[in-house]
Design an enzyme around this catalytic site. Sequence first.
Site, mmCIF file in Angstrom:
data_model
loop_
_atom_site.group_PDB
_atom_site.id
_atom_site.type_symbol
_atom_site.label_atom_id
_atom_site.label_comp_id
_atom_site.label_asym_id
_atom_site.label_seq_id
_atom_site.Cartn_x
_atom_site.Cartn_y
_atom_site.Cartn_z
ATOM 1 N N ASP A 123 0.847 -1.193 0.000
ATOM 2 C CA ASP A 123 0.000 0.000 0.000
ATOM 3 C C ASP A 123 0.882 1.243 0.000
ATOM 4 O O ASP A 123 1.736 1.403 0.880
ATOM 5 C CB ASP A 123 -0.916 -0.008 1.231
ATOM 6 C CG ASP A 123 -2.051 0.997 1.101
ATOM 7 O OD1 ASP A 123 -2.450 1.285 -0.040
ATOM 8 O OD2 ASP A 123 -2.534 1.477 2.138
ATOM 9 N N HIS A 130 -3.607 14.122 0.926
ATOM 10 C CA HIS A 130 -3.759 13.249 2.088
ATOM 11 C C HIS A 130 -2.509 13.296 2.965
ATOM 12 O O HIS A 130 -2.607 13.451 4.201
ATOM 13 C CB HIS A 130 -4.021 11.817 1.637
ATOM 14 C CG HIS A 130 -4.049 10.830 2.757
ATOM 15 N ND1 HIS A 130 -5.034 10.820 3.716
ATOM 16 C CD2 HIS A 130 -3.189 9.821 3.086
ATOM 17 C CE1 HIS A 130 -4.799 9.853 4.585
ATOM 18 N NE2 HIS A 130 -3.687 9.234 4.225
ATOM 19 N N GLU A 196 -10.202 3.985 4.164
ATOM 20 C CA GLU A 196 -9.295 4.650 3.241
ATOM 21 C C GLU A 196 -9.738 4.301 1.826
ATOM 22 O O GLU A 196 -9.662 3.141 1.414
ATOM 23 C CB GLU A 196 -7.833 4.240 3.477
ATOM 24 C CG GLU A 196 -7.272 4.788 4.778
ATOM 25 C CD GLU A 196 -5.766 4.638 4.892
ATOM 26 O OE1 GLU A 196 -5.190 3.899 4.063
ATOM 27 O OE2 GLU A 196 -5.186 5.260 5.799
ATOM 28 N N GLU A 198 -9.241 3.964 -1.858
ATOM 29 C CA GLU A 198 -8.032 3.811 -2.652
ATOM 30 C C GLU A 198 -8.326 3.150 -3.999
ATOM 31 O O GLU A 198 -9.399 2.575 -4.211
ATOM 32 C CB GLU A 198 -7.002 2.953 -1.894
ATOM 33 C CG GLU A 198 -6.702 3.468 -0.494
ATOM 34 C CD GLU A 198 -5.488 2.808 0.111
ATOM 35 O OE1 GLU A 198 -4.669 2.235 -0.651
ATOM 36 O OE2 GLU A 198 -5.334 2.872 1.349
ATOM 37 N N ASP A 230 -8.800 0.283 2.489
ATOM 38 C CA ASP A 230 -7.788 -0.153 3.449
ATOM 39 C C ASP A 230 -8.258 0.258 4.849
ATOM 40 O O ASP A 230 -7.836 1.275 5.390
ATOM 41 C CB ASP A 230 -6.442 0.483 3.106
ATOM 42 C CG ASP A 230 -5.305 -0.090 3.925
ATOM 43 O OD1 ASP A 230 -5.332 -1.295 4.205
ATOM 44 O OD2 ASP A 230 -4.390 0.675 4.274
ATOM 45 N N ARG A 234 -7.168 3.708 13.701
ATOM 46 C CA ARG A 234 -6.251 4.825 13.884
ATOM 47 C C ARG A 234 -5.600 4.848 15.261
ATOM 48 O O ARG A 234 -4.454 5.286 15.395
ATOM 49 C CB ARG A 234 -6.997 6.144 13.638
ATOM 50 C CG ARG A 234 -7.563 6.313 12.250
ATOM 51 C CD ARG A 234 -6.484 6.261 11.184
ATOM 52 N NE ARG A 234 -7.040 6.553 9.865
ATOM 53 C CZ ARG A 234 -6.371 6.442 8.737
ATOM 54 N NH1 ARG A 234 -5.118 6.024 8.763
ATOM 55 N NH2 ARG A 234 -6.948 6.729 7.584
ATOM 56 N N GLN A 237 -2.951 2.176 15.146
ATOM 57 C CA GLN A 237 -1.915 2.634 14.223
ATOM 58 C C GLN A 237 -1.035 3.716 14.846
ATOM 59 O O GLN A 237 0.192 3.699 14.711
ATOM 60 C CB GLN A 237 -2.564 3.160 12.938
ATOM 61 C CG GLN A 237 -1.585 3.685 11.904
ATOM 62 C CD GLN A 237 -2.286 4.327 10.715
ATOM 63 O OE1 GLN A 237 -3.519 4.338 10.624
ATOM 64 N NE2 GLN A 237 -1.511 4.886 9.805
ATOM 65 N N LYS A 250 -3.757 -2.005 10.444
ATOM 66 C CA LYS A 250 -4.260 -2.112 9.076
ATOM 67 C C LYS A 250 -4.374 -3.553 8.578
ATOM 68 O O LYS A 250 -4.986 -3.785 7.535
ATOM 69 C CB LYS A 250 -3.355 -1.322 8.122
ATOM 70 C CG LYS A 250 -3.481 0.183 8.281
ATOM 71 C CD LYS A 250 -2.488 0.889 7.393
ATOM 72 C CE LYS A 250 -2.721 2.386 7.380
ATOM 73 N NZ LYS A 250 -3.886 2.767 6.582
ATOM 74 N N THR A 254 -8.626 -5.751 4.379
ATOM 75 C CA THR A 254 -8.554 -4.834 3.242
ATOM 76 C C THR A 254 -9.557 -5.343 2.215
ATOM 77 O O THR A 254 -9.454 -6.488 1.770
ATOM 78 C CB THR A 254 -7.148 -4.797 2.633
ATOM 79 O OG1 THR A 254 -6.205 -4.377 3.615
ATOM 80 C CG2 THR A 254 -7.095 -3.854 1.443
ATOM 81 N N GLU A 355 -9.358 12.594 8.141
ATOM 82 C CA GLU A 355 -9.317 13.938 7.569
ATOM 83 C C GLU A 355 -10.674 14.621 7.651
ATOM 84 O O GLU A 355 -10.754 15.821 7.944
ATOM 85 C CB GLU A 355 -8.865 13.863 6.115
ATOM 86 C CG GLU A 355 -7.474 13.306 5.915
ATOM 87 C CD GLU A 355 -7.240 12.915 4.476
ATOM 88 O OE1 GLU A 355 -6.769 13.773 3.693
ATOM 89 O OE2 GLU A 355 -7.538 11.762 4.110
#
Length: 414
Positions: A123, A130, A196, A198, A230, A234, A237, A250, A254, A355
């Site tokens: 990834d 971002h 996420e 992607e 993904d 948080r 992480q 993570k 996925t 975000e």
Amino acid sequence: MSTPASWVPGSRGSGYDVDHLPYGVFGLRAEGPASRRRIGVRIGDHVLDLAAAVRHERWAGHVGGGTLNPLMAAGRATWDEVRRWLQATLVDHDSAAQHVSEHLVRLEDVVLHLPFDVADYVDFYCSLDHASNVGRLFRPDAEPLLPNWRHLPVAYHGRAGTVVVSGTDVVRPTGQRKAPDDPAPSYGLSTRLDVEAEVGFVVGTPSRLGEAVPTSAFADHVFGVVLLNDWSARDIQAWEYVPLGPFLGKSFATSVSAWVTPLAALEPARVPLPGQDPPPLPYLQVEEPAGYDLALEVEVDGEVVSRPPYRTTYWGPAQMLAHLTSNGASLRTGDLFASGTVSGPEREQVGSFLELSWGGREPWSLGGEERTFLRDGDEVVLRARAGTVSLGEVRGRILPPASRPRFVEFGKES
């Protein structure tokens, strides 16, 4: 020049016409869980059983199994030949096409499976917007981008075994986390579960160990494109990622599309990359246009909350592939590499709730209710469109663990 229409009812304007023709793997719903897996091609709201339709074609042996890997490994010349045959057959309703019509199955009558066996999963972190947002959130008193970011596409190596097909439920992960004011870490359910949005790229043709793949060979190795979510814890992480990067935050799941869009179908969507400053090193230089104009959507419980634009992504997929192999690392059929979170410059264009809620400090609205991160029961759907082509959606619902895991701490079971 416009693409001729297919004779398959309902295909025109569906996002799955003869200019698309994505590949997937399906079983028949009526046969239950034991149904044999078959390679299918989507046309409108139908799925063509490809092996049944092409028994006498010379490449029939590549599509007779229950995974796309043999077809992907056959190489670009075979991919192009299969695509030409499909387009010709699905446009011209001659006797051959009438034979093919016997092998069309309604989409509602199939169960979709993971379309390819995933070899490795990498990834990347390719969106300037971002990366800048994350830098401002986590390093408010420093430069948003680390010194290497504009010189190479940063990435981490993920877990191929936890890549799942769209529609698979995602169980809220448990792990170790530590808030800034906590005196010590704790172990428990993630409370900052995120998405996420992607774009993923699926490798077909392998490469040899010790040989780098140049940017010019991107289309010779990459079979197709999938949307990808993904999922990210948080809080887990944030505690684990220094100094070696993401790991358990993570690796729990996925999600990818059930349909792989052939790279050739996105040829009309190619656009130049945004300006790169400083110019990349020679091995990362590309012939333009090297980006793709994909308009993504992030939907939660039926409401679109963000629309990330992939065309603004700083590093292109050919550069990702070249950097991934620049040290001589080999490609394998079924390798999956992803763009990282796709975010645009506006708040309504971001591809993560980290975000959208600005680190949980500025809630966003869903159905009139303030939200930050995912709750149990939430269903997230990612969609994307490139002109007349609709990429296969990625859908997943958050479930609570069936039971808390038991673990031993300092000799005491808890």
